[in-house]
Design a protein around this motif. Structure first.
Motif, PDB file in Angstrom:
ATOM      1  N   PRO A   1       0.819  -1.233   0.000  1.00 29.38           N
ATOM      2  CA  PRO A   1       0.000   0.000   0.000  1.00 29.38           C
ATOM      3  C   PRO A   1       0.843   1.269   0.000  1.00 29.38           C
ATOM      4  N   PHE A   2       1.981   1.228   0.692  1.00 33.69           N
ATOM      5  CA  PHE A   2       2.852   2.409   0.703  1.00 33.69           C
ATOM      6  C   PHE A   2       3.360   2.717  -0.699  1.00 33.69           C
ATOM      7  N   TRP A   3       3.808   1.683  -1.418  1.00 30.39           N
ATOM      8  CA  TRP A   3       4.329   1.928  -2.766  1.00 30.39           C
ATOM      9  C   TRP A   3       3.222   2.335  -3.732  1.00 30.39           C
ATOM     10  N   GLN A   4       1.997   1.846  -3.520  1.00 28.76           N
ATOM     11  CA  GLN A   4       0.885   2.296  -4.351  1.00 28.76           C
ATOM     12  C   GLN A   4       0.636   3.789  -4.139  1.00 28.76           C
ATOM     13  N   TRP A   5       0.677   4.232  -2.872  1.00 29.51           N
ATOM     14  CA  TRP A   5       0.540   5.667  -2.590  1.00 29.51           C
ATOM     15  C   TRP A   5       1.723   6.439  -3.167  1.00 29.51           C
ATOM     16  N   PHE A   6       2.918   5.889  -3.041  1.00 31.02           N
ATOM     17  CA  PHE A   6       4.119   6.587  -3.491  1.00 31.02           C
ATOM     18  C   PHE A   6       4.098   6.786  -5.005  1.00 31.02           C
ATOM     19  N   LEU A   7       3.718   5.746  -5.767  1.00 33.67           N
ATOM     20  CA  LEU A   7       3.734   5.885  -7.228  1.00 33.67           C
ATOM     21  C   LEU A   7       2.661   6.854  -7.708  1.00 33.67           C
ATOM     22  N   GLU A   8       1.529   6.943  -6.987  1.00 36.22           N
ATOM     23  CA  GLU A   8       0.504   7.918  -7.347  1.00 36.22           C
ATOM     24  C   GLU A   8       0.943   9.338  -7.021  1.00 36.22           C
ATOM     25  N   LYS A   9       1.744   9.466  -5.961  1.00 37.89           N
ATOM     26  CA  LYS A   9       2.179  10.790  -5.518  1.00 37.89           C
ATOM     27  C   LYS A   9       3.383  11.289  -6.315  1.00 37.89           C
ATOM     28  N   PHE A  10       4.368  10.435  -6.556  1.00 42.40           N
ATOM     29  CA  PHE A  10       5.628  10.854  -7.152  1.00 42.40           C
ATOM     30  C   PHE A  10       5.921  10.232  -8.522  1.00 42.40           C
ATOM     31  N   GLY A  11       5.084   9.306  -8.978  1.00 44.07           N
ATOM     32  CA  GLY A  11       5.294   8.693 -10.283  1.00 44.07           C
ATOM     33  C   GLY A  11       5.900   7.303 -10.173  1.00 44.07           C
ATOM     34  N   LYS A  12       5.631   6.490 -11.174  1.00 45.97           N
ATOM     35  CA  LYS A  12       6.041   5.091 -11.137  1.00 45.97           C
ATOM     36  C   LYS A  12       7.548   4.920 -11.325  1.00 45.97           C
ATOM     37  N   LYS A  13       8.124   5.719 -12.186  1.00 46.63           N
ATOM     38  CA  LYS A  13       9.560   5.608 -12.435  1.00 46.63           C
ATOM     39  C   LYS A  13      10.354   5.984 -11.186  1.00 46.63           C
ATOM     40  N   THR A  14       9.948   7.043 -10.514  1.00 51.25           N
ATOM     41  CA  THR A  14      10.610   7.436  -9.262  1.00 51.25           C
ATOM     42  C   THR A  14      10.446   6.359  -8.206  1.00 51.25           C
ATOM     43  N   ALA A  15       9.261   5.775  -8.136  1.00 51.50           N
ATOM     44  CA  ALA A  15       9.016   4.703  -7.168  1.00 51.50           C
ATOM     45  C   ALA A  15       9.920   3.507  -7.432  1.00 51.50           C
ATOM     46  N   ALA A  16      10.133   3.193  -8.699  1.00 50.87           N
ATOM     47  CA  ALA A  16      10.994   2.058  -9.044  1.00 50.87           C
ATOM     48  C   ALA A  16      12.421   2.295  -8.565  1.00 50.87           C
ATOM     49  N   PHE A  17      12.939   3.478  -8.806  1.00 48.99           N
ATOM     50  CA  PHE A  17      14.316   3.784  -8.392  1.00 48.99           C
ATOM     51  C   PHE A  17      14.447   3.771  -6.866  1.00 48.99           C
ATOM     52  N   CYS A  18      13.518   4.427  -6.190  1.00 50.90           N
ATOM     53  CA  CYS A  18      13.616   4.511  -4.730  1.00 50.90           C
ATOM     54  C   CYS A  18      13.437   3.145  -4.079  1.00 50.90           C
ATOM     55  N   GLY A  19      12.474   2.389  -4.572  1.00 50.51           N
ATOM     56  CA  GLY A  19      12.157   1.114  -3.938  1.00 50.51           C
ATOM     57  C   GLY A  19      13.184   0.037  -4.172  1.00 50.51           C
ATOM     58  N   ILE A  20      13.661  -0.098  -5.399  1.00 48.00           N
ATOM     59  CA  ILE A  20      14.528  -1.227  -5.740  1.00 48.00           C
ATOM     60  C   ILE A  20      15.966  -0.970  -5.312  1.00 48.00           C
ATOM     61  N   THR A  21      16.394   0.280  -5.325  1.00 45.45           N
ATOM     62  CA  THR A  21      17.755   0.595  -4.870  1.00 45.45           C
ATOM     63  C   THR A  21      17.944   0.240  -3.397  1.00 45.45           C
ATOM     64  N   TRP A  22      16.860   0.295  -2.634  1.00 45.87           N
ATOM     65  CA  TRP A  22      16.904   0.106  -1.191  1.00 45.87           C
ATOM     66  C   TRP A  22      17.499  -1.247  -0.777  1.00 45.87           C
ATOM     67  N   ILE A  23      17.340  -2.275  -1.630  1.00 42.45           N
ATOM     68  CA  ILE A  23      17.742  -3.624  -1.223  1.00 42.45           C
ATOM     69  C   ILE A  23      19.249  -3.841  -1.291  1.00 42.45           C
ATOM     70  N   MET A  24      19.960  -3.056  -2.099  1.00 41.48           N
ATOM     71  CA  MET A  24      21.352  -3.378  -2.408  1.00 41.48           C
ATOM     72  C   MET A  24      22.276  -3.372  -1.196  1.00 41.48           C
ATOM     73  N   PRO A  25      22.308  -2.339  -0.373  1.00 37.48           N
ATOM     74  CA  PRO A  25      23.253  -2.384   0.760  1.00 37.48           C
ATOM     75  C   PRO A  25      22.933  -3.479   1.765  1.00 37.48           C
TER      76      PRO A  25
END
Length: 481
Positions: free
Chosen positions: A317-341
């Protein structure tokens, strides 16, 4: 008449909460079974069925590759399907489900012979992949026939992703909690830990109990598949193509294939998430082996897996709100980068507290990686519709080709990772593994996924459908209706 026309347009757009829930429930069993195979099939083939790592790599690669090949084939036949009383896509899902349940059960059954086990698992894994394709391609394409409104489709996709993450959670919970006893040190007599193998004193009873728990889990998951498919059938109404009156006859499959493969936004999206899905697949398939042999967390892996998936379910639900608020491409970068470290942290700081911190953080990224591609793919289909207004019936081509590329890449990564374990000296059935295997597992969990995710995000930089483009496409499609 005007009131009737307005009501028809409204019904095409709006979806009830009940319809969204039933649609979402229909996709859950695929993820239940997918979670069980992703986390446990590799270790099952190596330690329970006890086929050698090379044979296991062939099973995993050929099965995934065959599943990938069947995606465009099934997509082709779907484009040729006629409309029936229950729709064009629904008969595919209802017809294949009983056979899929049977093939799934026998995938987790250890036959009484040993010489032909490799062929047994190869055959049933390929059969299962074929049948799951016959379910998943029409199910994913069904998104386009629930509503014509992008917001409603995005909402239905969010419901679907939430249910699928919960399905992944349920699959890991059922499989993990039931079969965890098969991978504890209780099956390794103390006097044999130095040699690493199960002693003869463990006998047939231990092996039999290890096999039985996997069959129990397979039976439970098969039952869930039947129940959830019936719920979807009763609660979802498939609508005919709303653009049918504005378009010519359905486009031939080969022409649609060429047009789709020339569509830049589709190629960019597929290439980006191909690498990202490979990274997630590497982590999933090697995680249980990693916890069992690399970091001495064999008694905790099922709970760590559940923590990852619970975090993912809560994050949807958070990512659904995030992509509606900031866009899907931004959500992809913010969300998927998080796992690497965090994946790197687990490989180099292997203790229980760090493992749970990593599990919570990784679940947040897993949620984004599951939600975003299926939320962005309908936008690509809309973009294609505007660029090719004289064609129809191409939805299944998009979804089947996307599944083809991601499955094929996942098959290659699974096969190669299992071969790496063989080259490192993986000892089938052993309670301990040599240091090169431990080092290889750390690379497969840490460095390899980070490299794949970085490559995928670099490709996603050139993805052309921004929020402005998406809004412009939405307005243009409104005019077509």
């Amino acid at each position: 008449n005007l009131r009737t026309l307005h009501g028809q347009k409204r019904s095409l757009k709006e979806l009830s909460v009940c319809s969204k829930l039933c649609f979402a429930i229909g996709g859950a069993p695929n993820q239940v079974a997918g979670s069980a195979t992703a986390f446990f099939l590799q270790i099952y083939l190596l330690d329970i069925a006890q086929i050698n790592p090379f044979q296991a790599s062939v099973v995993l690669f050929v099965g995934k590759a065959w599943g990938a090949i069947t995606d465009p084939i099934v997509g082709f036949f779907i484009t040729k399907s006629k409309w029936t009383k229950i729709g064009r896509l629904m008969p595919w899902m209802m017809g294949c489900t009983p056979f899929m349940v049977v093939s799934y059960f026998y995938l987790w059954f250890v036959p009484p012979f040993t010489s032909g086990r490799f062929i047994w698992y190869l055959g049933f894994y390929c059969l299962y992949q074929t049948l799951i394709t016959c379910f998943h391609v029409p199910y994913s394409a069904l998104t386009m026939f629930l509503s014509t409104d992008q917001r409603e489709r995005d909402s239905a996709t969010a419901y679907r992703m939430t249910a699928e993450v919960l399905g992944t959670l349920v699959g890991a919970a059922i499989q993990g909690q039931i079969v965890a006893s098969a991978h504890t040190l209780k099956h390794c007599p103390h006097r044999n830990l130095t040699t690493g193998h199960l002693g003869n004193s463990s006998g047939t009873e231990v092996i039999r109990s290890m096999k039985e728990v996997y069959m129990i889990a397979a039976g439970v998951i098969g039952g869930l598949f039947l129940v959830c498919t019936v719920v979807m059938f009763l609660g979802v109404k498939e609508r005919d193509d709303p653009y049918a009156s504005k378009t010519d006859k359905a486009i031939p499959f080969h022409k649609g294939f060429i047009l789709v493969m020339k569509h830049g936004s589709f190629l960019t999206l597929t290439a980006a998430f191909l690498f990202i899905s490979v990274a997630i697949q590497l982590i999933q398939s090697n995680f249980v082996l990693f916890c069992t042999y690399a970091v001495e967390l064999r008694d905790h892996f099922q709970n760590i897996v559940l923590t990852i998936l619970m975090s993912a379910a809560v994050s949807i639900p958070f990512w659904q709100w995030f992509l509606e608020k900031f866009g899907k491409k931004t959500a992809a970068f913010c969300g998927i980068t998080w796992i690497m470290p965090f994946t790197v942290m687990l490989a180099f700081i292997p203790n229980l507290i760090v493992a749970y911190v990593v599990a919570v953080s990784s679940g947040i990224s897993v949620a984004a990686s599951l939600l975003l591609p299926w939320s962005m793919l309908p936008d690509v289909v809309d973009d294609f519709r505007l660029a090719n207004r004289s064609s129809k019936g191409h939805e299944a081509i998009f979804y089947s080709l996307y599944a083809f590329f991601t499955k094929f890449a996942a098959g290659i990564s699974l096969g190669v990772s299992t071969l790496c374990l063989q080259f490192a000296g993986y000892d089938t059935g052993a309670c301990r593994q040599p240091p090169p295997v431990v080092y290889t597992l750390k690379l497969l969990i840490g460095a390899a996924p980070v490299a794949c995710i970085t490559t995928g995000l670099m490709i996603l930089l050139v993805y052309p459908i921004s929020e402005d483009v998406r809004l412009r496409n939405k307005l243009a499609l409104e005019e077509l209706r």
